[in-house]
Write a protein that holds these residues in place. Sequence first.
Motif, PDB file in Angstrom:
ATOM      1  N   ALA A   1      -1.130  34.182  53.805  1.00 40.92           N
ATOM      2  CA  ALA A   1      -2.383  34.708  53.963  1.00 40.92           C
ATOM      3  C   ALA A   1      -2.723  34.753  55.211  1.00 40.92           C
ATOM      4  CB  ALA A   1      -3.210  33.477  53.112  1.00 40.92           C
ATOM      5  N   TYR A   2      -2.479  33.953  56.104  1.00 34.23           N
ATOM      6  CA  TYR A   2      -2.549  33.967  57.385  1.00 34.23           C
ATOM      7  C   TYR A   2      -2.296  35.339  57.968  1.00 34.23           C
ATOM      8  CZ  TYR A   2      -2.429  33.324  62.662  1.00 34.23           C
ATOM      9  OH  TYR A   2      -2.511  33.599  64.056  1.00 34.23           O
ATOM     10  N   ARG A   3      -0.961  35.703  57.663  1.00 32.86           N
ATOM     11  CA  ARG A   3      -0.651  37.091  58.423  1.00 32.86           C
ATOM     12  C   ARG A   3      -1.523  38.280  57.651  1.00 32.86           C
ATOM     13  NH1 ARG A   3       1.074  40.130  54.731  1.00 32.86           N
ATOM     14  NH2 ARG A   3       1.467  41.937  56.338  1.00 32.86           N
ATOM     15  N   SER A   4      -1.937  37.884  56.630  1.00 38.15           N
ATOM     16  CA  SER A   4      -2.941  39.155  55.946  1.00 38.15           C
ATOM     17  C   SER A   4      -4.164  39.435  56.717  1.00 38.15           C
ATOM     18  CB  SER A   4      -3.045  38.972  54.527  1.00 38.15           C
ATOM     19  OG  SER A   4      -4.157  37.859  54.320  1.00 38.15           O
ATOM     20  N   THR A   5      -4.438  38.456  57.528  1.00 40.63           N
ATOM     21  CA  THR A   5      -5.695  38.712  58.365  1.00 40.63           C
ATOM     22  C   THR A   5      -5.697  39.040  59.597  1.00 40.63           C
ATOM     23  OG1 THR A   5      -5.604  36.211  59.347  1.00 40.63           O
ATOM     24  CG2 THR A   5      -6.774  36.225  57.204  1.00 40.63           C
TER      25      THR A   5
ATOM     26  N   ILE B   1      12.917  42.090  58.469  1.00 36.27           N
ATOM     27  CA  ILE B   1      13.265  40.658  58.089  1.00 36.27           C
ATOM     28  C   ILE B   1      12.194  39.883  57.936  1.00 36.27           C
ATOM     29  CG2 ILE B   1      13.649  39.859  60.702  1.00 36.27           C
ATOM     30  CD1 ILE B   1      15.871  37.951  59.525  1.00 36.27           C
ATOM     31  N   GLY B   2      10.889  40.277  58.431  1.00 40.50           N
ATOM     32  CA  GLY B   2       9.835  39.692  58.504  1.00 40.50           C
ATOM     33  C   GLY B   2       8.999  40.139  59.642  1.00 40.50           C
ATOM     34  N   GLU B   3       7.779  39.210  59.992  1.00 45.23           N
ATOM     35  CA  GLU B   3       6.797  39.771  61.154  1.00 45.23           C
ATOM     36  C   GLU B   3       6.988  38.724  62.054  1.00 45.23           C
ATOM     37  OE1 GLU B   3       3.437  42.171  58.951  1.00 45.23           O
ATOM     38  OE2 GLU B   3       3.670  40.297  57.989  1.00 45.23           O
TER      39      GLU B   3
END
Lengths: 154, 370
Positions: free
Chosen positions: B81-85, A59-61
């Motif tokens: 973008a935050y999660r990609s870091t 569902i997401g992180e």
Amino acid sequence: MNAARKEWPAALCALPAAEVKHLANVLSGELEVRDVALPHAGLGLLNLRDGAFEESYFIGEIPVARAEVTVRSAAGDEERGGALIVDDRAQLARSIAILDAVMAGKLPGSVPAMALVQRGMQVRQQKQSERKKLLAATRVDFSLLGQEDDEDEE
Amino acid sequence: MSYVAIKGGKAAIDGAAAATDYLRCKGSLDEPLTLAMIEEQLRLLTSRVVSEGGLYHPRLAALALKQFQGDTLEAAFALRAYRSTKPRLLESPPQDTSKMRCIRRISSAFKEVPGGQYLGATYDYALRLLQLDLANEDPAAFKAVAQSFLRDTPDSELPDNFPKVIDALRAEGLLPPVVPSRAPAFDITRDPLVFPVPRSAALATMARAETGGLLAMAYSNMRGYGDVHPTVAELRVGYLPVMLPHPVTGELMEAGEVLITECEVVAMYEGSNGDELPTFTLGYGACFGHNEVKAISMAILDRALQKGMRDGPTNPSEDPEFVLLHVDGVDSMGFASHYKMPHYVTFQSDMDRLRTTQQKMQQQDTEATA
């Protein structure tokens, strides 16, 4: 009554982080704390089982923080503690891991740590009670509908 | 497609950032918005961002909304973008949504569902009339609302969670049976969608889709480009305990909770296949936060996509490629926004071609009349 170990992290997370960190800091001064792994924060992929066909999907992180420590008392008693919480504060996870070890090994400091857990459980209970009020205030009573002419039903 | 590097724009870009912040701060209020205000008082807006950003972090979603001045697309972009870091630390074991601590639970299929129906917090039955007294809300009265609700509502002995409505339908044999799947769930953050994709990829894509985009696709199915009128077997909103293994004991423990909205729809039964009895068809939707339109839309599209994957699409909402490649807010917003970037080279080329074509035609006309 003492809470089970699996209930400790959620209870401690229900309290202000400063309180949990404070007790862990105090106990760290009296006990020897070693990091088994450096506390770290990142993300977890949340896997849900869909309600229709029970297939897994993401569902997401969620933010997750993890810490693992070994705590040793002056008397030589040693216990491992860990924390894995839905949060992005690694130091909070470390504090919870310290308290986890202290309570699991009944090391010095386990009594105030357990008192903190009990208080956290009360906070959680209070929160859940407030949520149930949202339900209780809005329960639909269809018995009244049964007294009316059923022709109006769609 | 070619772009052109430009010198001299830095001062203008810096100025644009300052001008944007000026507009954020110049209002008549002296006090900046706090993140708690956004998260709590604009909870449904925050819900959109956590779901469309694909990261359950309401406080950061509130920050993104503050930074981007209420633009949900930009806020979701910032959250991604935050999660990609951030490093990926784990993949949770499959969570059981029947453990959800509901704050709202309704069914339009049955009156008497096991456990009862609870409207919870909803505008469903409210008149859409402006509440003008909120324009100048007294802070004391504002605080009193929450206090009096808690004081005036008695404690209840309701259970922590409720059985699923569709379990009763399934027990009666009215729904297709559950076929255990061992296929790993598709991770849309790591793998591109290459069609055909498994259902788990479709569910994950729709779970972080833009609400309006998903609604538009589902609406096409509801209004006519599909032949069903689904029934909401159950719509529930609540807090799902996240169960993760304890780092030392390995025992599953509650590591936190996430607010989610979940919906199951049932639709017109399908004809029997061989000796099998006909059953209703079923669709499922769920997303982070409180967003009922999104969960219902997703459930309708899940059902439509299942049909399209099995029989081939007969309308756009049954076409996995059409739906899944067009519902992501960050993707679609990015493409639309890119048209604002300098296209000087490509447009110069377009003009050259047009002028040349015009010249050729004028020359041909001249030669024809000569």
